[in-house]
Design a protein around this motif. Structure first.
Motif, PDB file in Angstrom:
ATOM      1  N   ASP A 182       0.476  -1.218   0.141  1.00 20.53           N
ATOM      2  CA  ASP A 182      -0.410  -0.026  -0.176  1.00 20.53           C
ATOM      3  C   ASP A 182       0.635   1.248   0.170  1.00 20.53           C
ATOM      4  OD1 ASP A 182      -2.071  -1.634  -0.249  1.00 20.53           O
ATOM      5  OD2 ASP A 182      -1.700  -1.172   2.517  1.00 20.53           O
ATOM      6  N   GLU A 183       2.118   1.160  -0.064  1.00 19.06           N
ATOM      7  CA  GLU A 183       2.816   2.460  -0.247  1.00 19.06           C
ATOM      8  C   GLU A 183       3.555   3.101  -1.542  1.00 19.06           C
ATOM      9  OE1 GLU A 183       7.382   1.561  -0.097  1.00 19.06           O
ATOM     10  OE2 GLU A 183       7.330   3.241   1.310  1.00 19.06           O
ATOM     11  N   GLY A 184       2.413   3.112  -2.386  1.00 17.38           N
ATOM     12  CA  GLY A 184       2.159   3.998  -3.389  1.00 17.38           C
ATOM     13  C   GLY A 184       3.661   4.502  -3.860  1.00 17.38           C
ATOM     14  N   GLU A 185       3.639   5.489  -4.638  1.00 10.67           N
ATOM     15  CA  GLU A 185       4.929   6.092  -5.344  1.00 10.67           C
ATOM     16  C   GLU A 185       5.568   6.648  -4.119  1.00 10.67           C
ATOM     17  OE1 GLU A 185       5.781   6.118  -8.728  1.00 10.67           O
ATOM     18  OE2 GLU A 185       3.745   4.969  -9.132  1.00 10.67           O
ATOM     19  N   PRO A 186       6.684   6.966  -4.735  1.00  4.63           N
ATOM     20  CA  PRO A 186       7.418   7.590  -3.798  1.00  4.63           C
ATOM     21  C   PRO A 186       6.903   9.247  -3.562  1.00  4.63           C
ATOM     22  CG  PRO A 186       9.061   6.964  -5.562  1.00  4.63           C
ATOM     23  CD  PRO A 186       7.717   6.704  -6.100  1.00  4.63           C
ATOM     24  N   PRO A 250       4.039  15.082  -9.948  1.00  8.13           N
ATOM     25  CA  PRO A 250       5.553  15.444 -10.188  1.00  8.13           C
ATOM     26  C   PRO A 250       6.175  14.925 -10.984  1.00  8.13           C
ATOM     27  CG  PRO A 250       4.556  13.882  -8.529  1.00  8.13           C
ATOM     28  CD  PRO A 250       3.843  14.591  -8.818  1.00  8.13           C
ATOM     29  N   PRO A 251       6.984  15.097 -12.162  1.00  5.11           N
ATOM     30  CA  PRO A 251       7.349  14.060 -13.212  1.00  5.11           C
ATOM     31  C   PRO A 251       7.095  13.068 -12.803  1.00  5.11           C
ATOM     32  CG  PRO A 251       9.135  15.796 -13.035  1.00  5.11           C
ATOM     33  CD  PRO A 251       8.216  15.961 -11.642  1.00  5.11           C
ATOM     34  N   ARG A 252       7.998  11.623 -13.863  1.00  4.90           N
ATOM     35  CA  ARG A 252       7.877  10.346 -13.496  1.00  4.90           C
ATOM     36  C   ARG A 252       8.965   9.822 -12.994  1.00  4.90           C
ATOM     37  NH1 ARG A 252       7.585   9.078 -18.910  1.00  4.90           N
ATOM     38  NH2 ARG A 252       9.276   8.296 -19.270  1.00  4.90           N
ATOM     39  N   THR A 253       9.404   9.885 -11.550  1.00  2.00           N
ATOM     40  CA  THR A 253      10.574   9.311 -11.350  1.00  2.00           C
ATOM     41  C   THR A 253      11.639   8.086 -12.098  1.00  2.00           C
ATOM     42  OG1 THR A 253       9.535   7.514 -10.097  1.00  2.00           O
ATOM     43  CG2 THR A 253      10.492   9.430  -8.751  1.00  2.00           C
ATOM     44  N   ASP A 254      11.841   9.187 -13.447  1.00  2.00           N
ATOM     45  CA  ASP A 254      13.103   8.482 -14.456  1.00  2.00           C
ATOM     46  C   ASP A 254      14.082   8.386 -14.203  1.00  2.00           C
ATOM     47  OD1 ASP A 254      14.110   7.008 -16.740  1.00  2.00           O
ATOM     48  OD2 ASP A 254      12.148   7.203 -17.354  1.00  2.00           O
ATOM     49  N   TRP A 255      15.365   8.115 -14.134  1.00  2.00           N
ATOM     50  CA  TRP A 255      16.631   8.387 -13.857  1.00  2.00           C
ATOM     51  C   TRP A 255      17.255   9.256 -15.715  1.00  2.00           C
ATOM     52  CZ3 TRP A 255      18.516  10.537  -9.569  1.00  2.00           C
ATOM     53  CH2 TRP A 255      18.319   9.984  -8.392  1.00  2.00           C
ATOM     54  N   ASN A 256      16.179   8.598 -16.103  1.00  2.00           N
ATOM     55  CA  ASN A 256      17.072   9.044 -17.839  1.00  2.00           C
ATOM     56  C   ASN A 256      15.886   9.967 -18.107  1.00  2.00           C
ATOM     57  OD1 ASN A 256      18.857   6.670 -17.206  1.00  2.00           O
ATOM     58  ND2 ASN A 256      17.682   5.449 -17.869  1.00  2.00           N
ATOM     59  N   ARG A 257      15.242  10.822 -17.573  1.00  2.00           N
ATOM     60  CA  ARG A 257      14.357  11.320 -18.667  1.00  2.00           C
ATOM     61  C   ARG A 257      14.584  12.523 -18.740  1.00  2.00           C
ATOM     62  NH1 ARG A 257       8.664  12.534 -18.718  1.00  2.00           N
ATOM     63  NH2 ARG A 257       8.543  14.548 -18.265  1.00  2.00           N
ATOM     64  N   ARG A 258      14.468  12.399 -20.275  1.00  2.00           N
ATOM     65  CA  ARG A 258      15.427  14.223 -20.788  1.00  2.00           C
ATOM     66  C   ARG A 258      14.376  15.276 -21.650  1.00  2.00           C
ATOM     67  NH1 ARG A 258      20.341  13.188 -25.344  1.00  2.00           N
ATOM     68  NH2 ARG A 258      19.906  15.970 -25.960  1.00  2.00           N
ATOM     69  N   GLU A 290      15.591  15.227 -15.712  1.00  2.00           N
ATOM     70  CA  GLU A 290      14.606  15.894 -15.223  1.00  2.00           C
ATOM     71  C   GLU A 290      14.469  14.339 -13.775  1.00  2.00           C
ATOM     72  OE1 GLU A 290      10.224  18.767 -15.353  1.00  2.00           O
ATOM     73  OE2 GLU A 290      10.547  17.008 -15.685  1.00  2.00           O
ATOM     74  N   PHE A 291      14.347  15.236 -12.562  1.00  2.00           N
ATOM     75  CA  PHE A 291      13.926  13.684 -11.680  1.00  2.00           C
ATOM     76  C   PHE A 291      13.287  14.621 -10.866  1.00  2.00           C
ATOM     77  CE2 PHE A 291      14.599  10.757  -9.192  1.00  2.00           C
ATOM     78  CZ  PHE A 291      14.743   9.783  -8.960  1.00  2.00           C
ATOM     79  N   PRO A 292      12.254  14.178 -10.206  1.00  2.00           N
ATOM     80  CA  PRO A 292      11.189  14.828  -9.530  1.00  2.00           C
ATOM     81  C   PRO A 292      12.196  14.746  -7.554  1.00  2.00           C
ATOM     82  CG  PRO A 292       9.844  12.819  -9.095  1.00  2.00           C
ATOM     83  CD  PRO A 292      11.150  13.034 -10.173  1.00  2.00           C
ATOM     84  N   MET A 293      12.115  16.141  -6.537  1.00  2.63           N
ATOM     85  CA  MET A 293      12.912  15.240  -5.532  1.00  2.63           C
ATOM     86  C   MET A 293      11.718  14.616  -4.815  1.00  2.63           C
ATOM     87  SD  MET A 293      15.497  17.516  -3.621  1.00  2.63           S
ATOM     88  CE  MET A 293      15.275  18.321  -1.558  1.00  2.63           C
ATOM     89  N   VAL A 294      12.438  13.258  -4.269  1.00  3.32           N
ATOM     90  CA  VAL A 294      11.779  12.129  -4.252  1.00  3.32           C
ATOM     91  C   VAL A 294      11.801  11.754  -2.452  1.00  3.32           C
ATOM     92  CG1 VAL A 294      10.108  12.327  -5.485  1.00  3.32           C
ATOM     93  CG2 VAL A 294      11.978  10.544  -5.631  1.00  3.32           C
ATOM     94  N   ASP A 295      11.020  10.927  -2.538  1.00  2.00           N
ATOM     95  CA  ASP A 295      12.275   9.849  -1.043  1.00  2.00           C
ATOM     96  C   ASP A 295      10.700   9.251  -0.836  1.00  2.00           C
ATOM     97  OD1 ASP A 295      10.445  11.171   1.171  1.00  2.00           O
ATOM     98  OD2 ASP A 295      12.416  12.073   2.597  1.00  2.00           O
ATOM     99  N   ARG A 296      11.251   8.261   0.677  1.00  2.00           N
ATOM    100  CA  ARG A 296      10.366   6.956   1.221  1.00  2.00           C
ATOM    101  C   ARG A 296       9.953   6.957   2.662  1.00  2.00           C
ATOM    102  NH1 ARG A 296       7.297   4.200  -2.841  1.00  2.00           N
ATOM    103  NH2 ARG A 296       8.639   3.258  -4.005  1.00  2.00           N
ATOM    104  N   ASP A 297       8.542   7.126   3.339  1.00  2.00           N
ATOM    105  CA  ASP A 297       9.322   7.262   4.486  1.00  2.00           C
ATOM    106  C   ASP A 297       9.801   5.803   5.966  1.00  2.00           C
ATOM    107  OD1 ASP A 297       7.737   9.779   6.069  1.00  2.00           O
ATOM    108  OD2 ASP A 297       5.612   7.653   5.432  1.00  2.00           O
TER     109      ASP A 297
END
Ligand SMILES: Cc1cc2nc3c(=O)[nH]c(=O)nc-3n(C[C@H](O)[C@H](O)[C@H](O)COP(=O)(O)OP(=O)(O)OC[C@H]3O[C@@H](n4cnc5c(N)ncnc54)[C@H](O)[C@@H]3O)c2cc1C
Length: 424
Positions: A182-186, A250-258, A290-297
């Motif tokens: 149930d955690e879902g996205e970052p 937020p944009p996708r958490t994809d390290w290769n998104r140009r 582009e990468f969103p600044m995200v984390d997880r609990d």
């Protein structure tokens, strides 16, 4: 598998920084390893990252000292400036600050290639498998088992058996999702990062790291290539960061998104400090990601039976204290040390988690509060129009305490690092 930790076999999911260091450390601790990496081929992807001295010590002990020195920039100093380029805080880093090991700034992909080459050289042939994506895993009386599918066709390509499984499968960890469905996205911070490299003439020492701005608009840059430095050039890694409304998608958490530079460049137009031109750095880059600044609990538990989490799968964090890769490396070493020290795998996994889960949870939470970058926001709040003397704005003792307390939280204060280096 009975109670003994040795000999044992590990299935490692993910051949990123954490997975490869885990493979090398576990192998040295006498554990057989199989690494399964989703990417079809290990290529030097990403841009720059930092390796703090506590993780560099571990890489040196893996025999990577010369390759790191030939590839990475030995970071000399860290400088925080406001949006006008005025100095808030400056400190020496690595050996210049009295550490017995350096701090390095390095291209993430080059570090991954160094680790990959070491793994190919040291581990038995076939230990690192690419293009194989974890599809399923489980546990029975004989240990753990996992099923891997081809990255493109989805066809089953391997089944593996081992005594325990290490999930080093990054921020979108499949294993973590199984345990926490149930955690879902970052979690999105409301800030977006644009990352790139630009080749240019060196600024300041040619080995300086600069953090500029405040919580709503920031620019970070540091050189990452020793070969470029030797030619009196700098390959500068940079990250432009802007706050956006928290409820925006937020944009996708994809390290290769140009993306195009026009998406973020305008607010940085006036950030030419004389000794560093932010617009010129942006203009000089070939590709921006582009990468969103995200984390997880932080999680209440990493280990479920004989399966445990490591690196970003366990504790993705905001990149504010330059610690993400270092903490993954620390996890890997702790896991190997515990397997060597304990008499059973279960005890080793429990001790690993007891050592690393609270420690990394504290870093995740410290980073949410800004980590050492807090000084930028303090200066902005107290002196939005700039200052003649930083001491009138933030007393030196306060600046020192912010820098020192973050190092202690993240485990890389000088005394701790030098003591553990001396103990080996
Ligand atoms: C392509 C890429 C580029 C990056 N660029 C940057 C950067 O520029 N700056 C920065 O600060 N951090 C970057 N990171 C993240 C950074 O590497 C990590 O934060 C840190 O090093 C911790 O490493 P990790 O091994 O835990 O995770 P990662 O380095 O993310 O490695 C996870 C690995 O697991 C693999 N994997 C994922 N799912 C599966 C699966 N189901 N089966 C098998 N394998 C799987 C991935 O392909 C990846 O190689 C990047 C990560 C990646 C994957």
């Amino acid at each position: 598998m009975t109670g003994s930790a040795k000999p044992a076999k590990a299935i490692i999911v993910g051949g990123g920084i954490g997975g490869l260091v885990a493979a090398l450390c576990l192998h040295r601790a006498g554990v057989a390893v199989e690494v399964y990496e989703a990417a079809r081929e290990v290529r030097p992807l990403g841009v720059g990252i930092n390796l703090q001295p506590h993780s560099v010590r571990i890489l040196h002990e893996l025999g990577l000292e010369h390759e790191l020195a030939a590839t990475a920039i030995e970071t000399a100093e860290l400088i925080y400036v406001n949006k006008f380029g005025q100095h808030i805080w400056q400190e020496p880093r690595g050996r210049g600050a009295g550490y017995v090991v350096p701090q390095y700034s390095i291209h993430r992909g080059e570090l991954q290639m160094i680790l990959y080459r070491a793994a190919l050289a040291e581990l038995p042939e076939g230990s690192v498998r690419t293009g194989q994506v974890l599809a399923d895993f489980g546990e029975d009386a004989q240990g753990v088992h996992a099923r891997f599918v081809d990255r493109d066709s989805g066809a089953e390509v391997a089944t593996a058996r081992g005594d325990f499984l290490v999930a080093a499968d990054g921020i979108h960890s499949t294993v973590r999702r199984r345990f926490y469905p149930d955690e879902g996205e970052p979690k999105f911070s409301g800030r977006i990062l644009w990352r790139a490299t630009t080749e240019t003439t060196p600024f300041l020492t040619g080995r300086s790291m600069v953090w500029a701005g405040h919580d709503n608009q920031k620019f970070v840059c540091y050189p990452i290539s020793e070969p470029a430095r030797r030619q009196s050039r700098s390959l500068v890694n940079w990250i432009a960061e802007l706050r956006v409304p928290l409820d925006s998608t937020p944009p996708r958490t994809d390290w290769n998104r140009r993306v195009e530079k026009s998406v973020f460049r305008a607010p940085f137009e006036s950030w030419d400090f004389g000794w560093l031109s932010v617009p010129k750095l942006i203009d000089g880059a070939e590709a921006v990601y582009e990468f969103p600044m995200v984390d997880r609990d932080p999680l209440p538990r990493w280990t479920h039976g004989r399966v445990t989490l490591l690196g970003d799968a366990a504790h993705p964090m905001y990149p504010v204290g330059s610690n993400g890769a270092s903490q993954a490396i620390l996890d890997a070493r702790e896991l190997a040390d515990q397997l060597a020290a304990q008499t059973s795998i279960d005890a080793a996994l429990a001790s690993y988690e007891a050592a690393r889960r609270p420690a990394t949870g504290a870093v995740v939470l410290a980073n949410r509060k800004g980590g050492p970058d807090r000084v930028l926001q303090l200066a902005e709040e107290r002196a939005p129009n700039g200052f003649a003397n930083i001491e009138d704005v933030i007393p030196r003792a306060e600046l020192e305490s912010i820098a020192q307390s973050y190092k202690q939280t993240a485990g890389f204060d000088r005394d701790t690092v030098n003591r553990s280096a001396a103990a080996k």
